[in-house]
Design a protein around this motif. Structure first.
Motif, PDB file in Angstrom:
ATOM      1  N   ALA A  39      30.656  -0.985  12.127  1.00 18.53           N
ATOM      2  CA  ALA A  39      29.540   0.213  12.920  1.00 18.53           C
ATOM      3  C   ALA A  39      27.729  -0.744  12.806  1.00 18.53           C
ATOM      4  O   ALA A  39      27.762  -0.220  14.053  1.00 18.53           O
ATOM      5  N   LEU A  40      27.527  -1.743  12.463  1.00 12.63           N
ATOM      6  CA  LEU A  40      26.650  -2.265  13.226  1.00 12.63           C
ATOM      7  C   LEU A  40      26.138  -3.282  14.424  1.00 12.63           C
ATOM      8  O   LEU A  40      25.876  -2.692  14.921  1.00 12.63           O
ATOM      9  N   ARG A  41      27.037  -3.621  15.075  1.00 10.05           N
ATOM     10  CA  ARG A  41      27.271  -3.838  16.246  1.00 10.05           C
ATOM     11  C   ARG A  41      27.855  -3.422  17.472  1.00 10.05           C
ATOM     12  O   ARG A  41      26.737  -2.361  18.164  1.00 10.05           O
ATOM     13  N   ALA A  42      28.299  -2.015  16.686  1.00 12.03           N
ATOM     14  CA  ALA A  42      28.967  -0.390  17.678  1.00 12.03           C
ATOM     15  C   ALA A  42      27.309   0.141  17.953  1.00 12.03           C
ATOM     16  O   ALA A  42      27.344   0.949  19.095  1.00 12.03           O
ATOM     17  N   SER A  43      26.407   0.221  16.949  1.00 14.07           N
ATOM     18  CA  SER A  43      25.295   1.329  16.860  1.00 14.07           C
ATOM     19  C   SER A  43      24.353   0.069  17.209  1.00 14.07           C
ATOM     20  O   SER A  43      23.999   0.952  18.923  1.00 14.07           O
ATOM     21  N   ILE A  44      24.172  -1.078  17.625  1.00 14.97           N
ATOM     22  CA  ILE A  44      23.281  -1.809  18.727  1.00 14.97           C
ATOM     23  C   ILE A  44      23.672  -1.687  19.910  1.00 14.97           C
ATOM     24  O   ILE A  44      23.541  -2.037  20.679  1.00 14.97           O
ATOM     25  N   THR A  45      24.969  -1.891  19.715  1.00 14.42           N
ATOM     26  CA  THR A  45      26.268  -1.233  21.100  1.00 14.42           C
ATOM     27  C   THR A  45      25.432  -0.151  22.395  1.00 14.42           C
ATOM     28  O   THR A  45      24.860  -0.018  23.358  1.00 14.42           O
ATOM     29  N   GLY A  46      25.736   0.253  21.402  1.00 10.45           N
ATOM     30  CA  GLY A  46      25.198   1.936  21.318  1.00 10.45           C
ATOM     31  C   GLY A  46      24.484   2.722  22.523  1.00 10.45           C
ATOM     32  O   GLY A  46      23.832   2.917  23.175  1.00 10.45           O
ATOM     33  N   LEU A  47      22.625   1.787  21.259  1.00 11.40           N
ATOM     34  CA  LEU A  47      21.441   1.964  21.739  1.00 11.40           C
ATOM     35  C   LEU A  47      21.838   0.989  23.212  1.00 11.40           C
ATOM     36  O   LEU A  47      20.670   2.203  23.787  1.00 11.40           O
ATOM     37  N   LEU A  48      21.634   0.182  22.771  1.00  5.45           N
ATOM     38  CA  LEU A  48      21.728  -1.008  24.901  1.00  5.45           C
ATOM     39  C   LEU A  48      22.380  -0.313  25.334  1.00  5.45           C
ATOM     40  O   LEU A  48      21.366   0.034  26.731  1.00  5.45           O
ATOM     41  N   VAL A  49      23.148  -0.056  25.470  1.00 12.54           N
ATOM     42  CA  VAL A  49      23.829   0.730  26.566  1.00 12.54           C
ATOM     43  C   VAL A  49      23.378   1.987  26.959  1.00 12.54           C
ATOM     44  O   VAL A  49      23.515   1.939  27.838  1.00 12.54           O
ATOM     45  N   ILE A  50      23.357   3.367  25.968  1.00  4.26           N
ATOM     46  CA  ILE A  50      22.577   4.426  26.230  1.00  4.26           C
ATOM     47  C   ILE A  50      21.413   4.204  26.739  1.00  4.26           C
ATOM     48  O   ILE A  50      20.811   4.734  27.534  1.00  4.26           O
ATOM     49  N   GLY A  51      20.781   3.508  25.955  1.00  2.00           N
ATOM     50  CA  GLY A  51      19.025   3.037  26.802  1.00  2.00           C
ATOM     51  C   GLY A  51      18.848   2.379  28.036  1.00  2.00           C
ATOM     52  O   GLY A  51      18.385   2.943  28.275  1.00  2.00           O
ATOM     53  N   GLY A  52      19.838   1.808  27.964  1.00  2.59           N
ATOM     54  CA  GLY A  52      20.150   1.162  29.211  1.00  2.59           C
ATOM     55  C   GLY A  52      19.830   1.759  30.762  1.00  2.59           C
ATOM     56  O   GLY A  52      19.627   2.013  32.132  1.00  2.59           O
ATOM     57  N   LEU A  53      21.098   3.167  30.484  1.00  2.00           N
ATOM     58  CA  LEU A  53      21.954   3.317  31.223  1.00  2.00           C
ATOM     59  C   LEU A  53      20.879   4.705  31.560  1.00  2.00           C
ATOM     60  O   LEU A  53      20.429   5.179  33.413  1.00  2.00           O
ATOM     61  N   THR A  54      20.186   5.145  30.057  1.00  2.00           N
ATOM     62  CA  THR A  54      19.489   5.767  30.609  1.00  2.00           C
ATOM     63  C   THR A  54      18.186   6.051  31.837  1.00  2.00           C
ATOM     64  O   THR A  54      17.308   6.328  32.437  1.00  2.00           O
ATOM     65  N   LEU A  55      17.460   4.050  31.244  1.00  2.00           N
ATOM     66  CA  LEU A  55      17.335   3.930  31.901  1.00  2.00           C
ATOM     67  C   LEU A  55      16.897   3.794  33.340  1.00  2.00           C
ATOM     68  O   LEU A  55      15.943   4.243  34.007  1.00  2.00           O
ATOM     69  N   SER A  56      17.974   3.476  33.691  1.00  2.00           N
ATOM     70  CA  SER A  56      17.961   3.329  34.492  1.00  2.00           C
ATOM     71  C   SER A  56      18.451   4.092  35.828  1.00  2.00           C
ATOM     72  O   SER A  56      18.085   4.271  36.398  1.00  2.00           O
ATOM     73  N   VAL A  57      18.756   5.255  34.938  1.00  2.00           N
ATOM     74  CA  VAL A  57      19.592   6.546  35.734  1.00  2.00           C
ATOM     75  C   VAL A  57      17.678   7.345  36.358  1.00  2.00           C
ATOM     76  O   VAL A  57      17.933   8.509  36.918  1.00  2.00           O
ATOM     77  N   TRP A  58      16.980   7.620  34.849  1.00  2.00           N
ATOM     78  CA  TRP A  58      15.512   8.080  35.326  1.00  2.00           C
ATOM     79  C   TRP A  58      14.837   6.912  36.487  1.00  2.00           C
ATOM     80  O   TRP A  58      14.830   8.463  37.740  1.00  2.00           O
ATOM     81  N   THR A  59      15.077   6.279  36.225  1.00  2.00           N
ATOM     82  CA  THR A  59      14.009   5.624  37.743  1.00  2.00           C
ATOM     83  C   THR A  59      14.938   5.735  39.346  1.00  2.00           C
ATOM     84  O   THR A  59      14.382   6.492  40.034  1.00  2.00           O
ATOM     85  N   ILE A  60      16.261   5.745  39.584  1.00  2.00           N
ATOM     86  CA  ILE A  60      16.729   6.320  39.973  1.00  2.00           C
ATOM     87  C   ILE A  60      16.628   8.122  40.552  1.00  2.00           C
ATOM     88  O   ILE A  60      16.474   7.968  42.115  1.00  2.00           O
ATOM     89  N   VAL A  61      16.459   8.486  39.675  1.00  2.00           N
ATOM     90  CA  VAL A  61      16.156  10.501  40.275  1.00  2.00           C
ATOM     91  C   VAL A  61      14.692  10.002  40.388  1.00  2.00           C
ATOM     92  O   VAL A  61      14.502  10.766  41.680  1.00  2.00           O
ATOM     93  N   TYR A  62      13.782   9.456  40.081  1.00  2.00           N
ATOM     94  CA  TYR A  62      12.540   9.127  40.209  1.00  2.00           C
ATOM     95  C   TYR A  62      12.166   9.376  41.092  1.00  2.00           C
ATOM     96  O   TYR A  62      11.259   8.694  42.424  1.00  2.00           O
ATOM     97  N   MET A  63      13.059   8.010  41.992  1.00  2.00           N
ATOM     98  CA  MET A  63      13.144   7.022  42.930  1.00  2.00           C
ATOM     99  C   MET A  63      13.354   8.328  44.522  1.00  2.00           C
ATOM    100  O   MET A  63      12.734   7.998  45.325  1.00  2.00           O
ATOM    101  N   LYS A  64      13.968   9.034  43.688  1.00  2.00           N
ATOM    102  CA  LYS A  64      14.566   9.603  45.072  1.00  2.00           C
ATOM    103  C   LYS A  64      13.956  10.513  45.548  1.00  2.00           C
ATOM    104  O   LYS A  64      13.444  10.823  46.573  1.00  2.00           O
ATOM    105  N   ARG A  65      13.281  11.242  44.255  1.00  2.00           N
ATOM    106  CA  ARG A  65      11.972  11.963  43.722  1.00  2.00           C
ATOM    107  C   ARG A  65      10.827  12.175  45.029  1.00  2.00           C
ATOM    108  O   ARG A  65      10.557  12.968  45.462  1.00  2.00           O
TER     109      ARG A  65
END
Length: 159
Positions: A39-65
């Motif tokens: 559970a602990l590793r899964a939680s940390i993994t989830g936070l990092l993966v989702i946070g990282g992808l969210t930041l990257s996608v936000w940046t791509i959308v911002y860059m395009k617009r």
């Protein structure tokens, strides 16, 4: 033709950073099981993966617009149309490389998931290669945007 270059740029980025890099990490780790990590590793993994992808996608959308371009520029070679405007707001208020920061967070999540020194070594190697890319891109941005980019560099961290 511009639209096709954009699509190719996004596809290459997705394949390389979201698919290929985690696969390389997994292969380098000796193909460890990727389920039942606790559970602990899964939680940390989830936070990092989702946070990282969210930041990257936000940046791509911002860059395009706002930048009127896309992020795929590899070591000074335009893979897809470059941005036309220097972006200093949105995710670029956080640092000068929010997309790479997001990718590094995402891949750190993959390291936590795999939990091997080999995955961490691949992450470090990726960071080293990306630092070369970042320095190359900084030179290009200085050429393209001059004093505006210098001012932005003085008030915003690289990462």
């Amino acid at each position: 033709m511009r639209r096709l270059k954009e699509i190719i740029g996004y596809l290459l980025g997705g394949i390389l950073f979201v698919g290929l890099m985690p696969t390389v990490m997994w292969l380098a780790s000796g193909l460890p099981p990727i389920v039942h990590i606790g559970a602990l590793r899964a939680s940390i993994t989830g936070l990092l993966v989702i946070g990282g992808l969210t930041l990257s996608v936000w940046t791509i959308v911002y860059m395009k617009r706002h930048g009127k371009g896309n992020p795929m520029d590899a070591f000074g070679h335009e893979v897809a149309p470059r941005t036309q405007n220097l972006m200093t707001d949105g995710p670029y208020r956080l640092n000068r490389n929010p997309m790479l920061s997001g990718t590094l967070l995402y891949l750190a999540g993959i390291c936590v998931w795999l939990w091997t020194w080999q995955a961490a070594l691949v992450w470090v190697a990726f960071l080293a290669i990306m630092m070369v890319q970042v320095v190359s891109e900084e030179h290009r941005l200085l050429r393209d945007f001059g004093e505006e980019y210098k001012t932005y560099c003085h008030r915003t961290r690289r990462f």
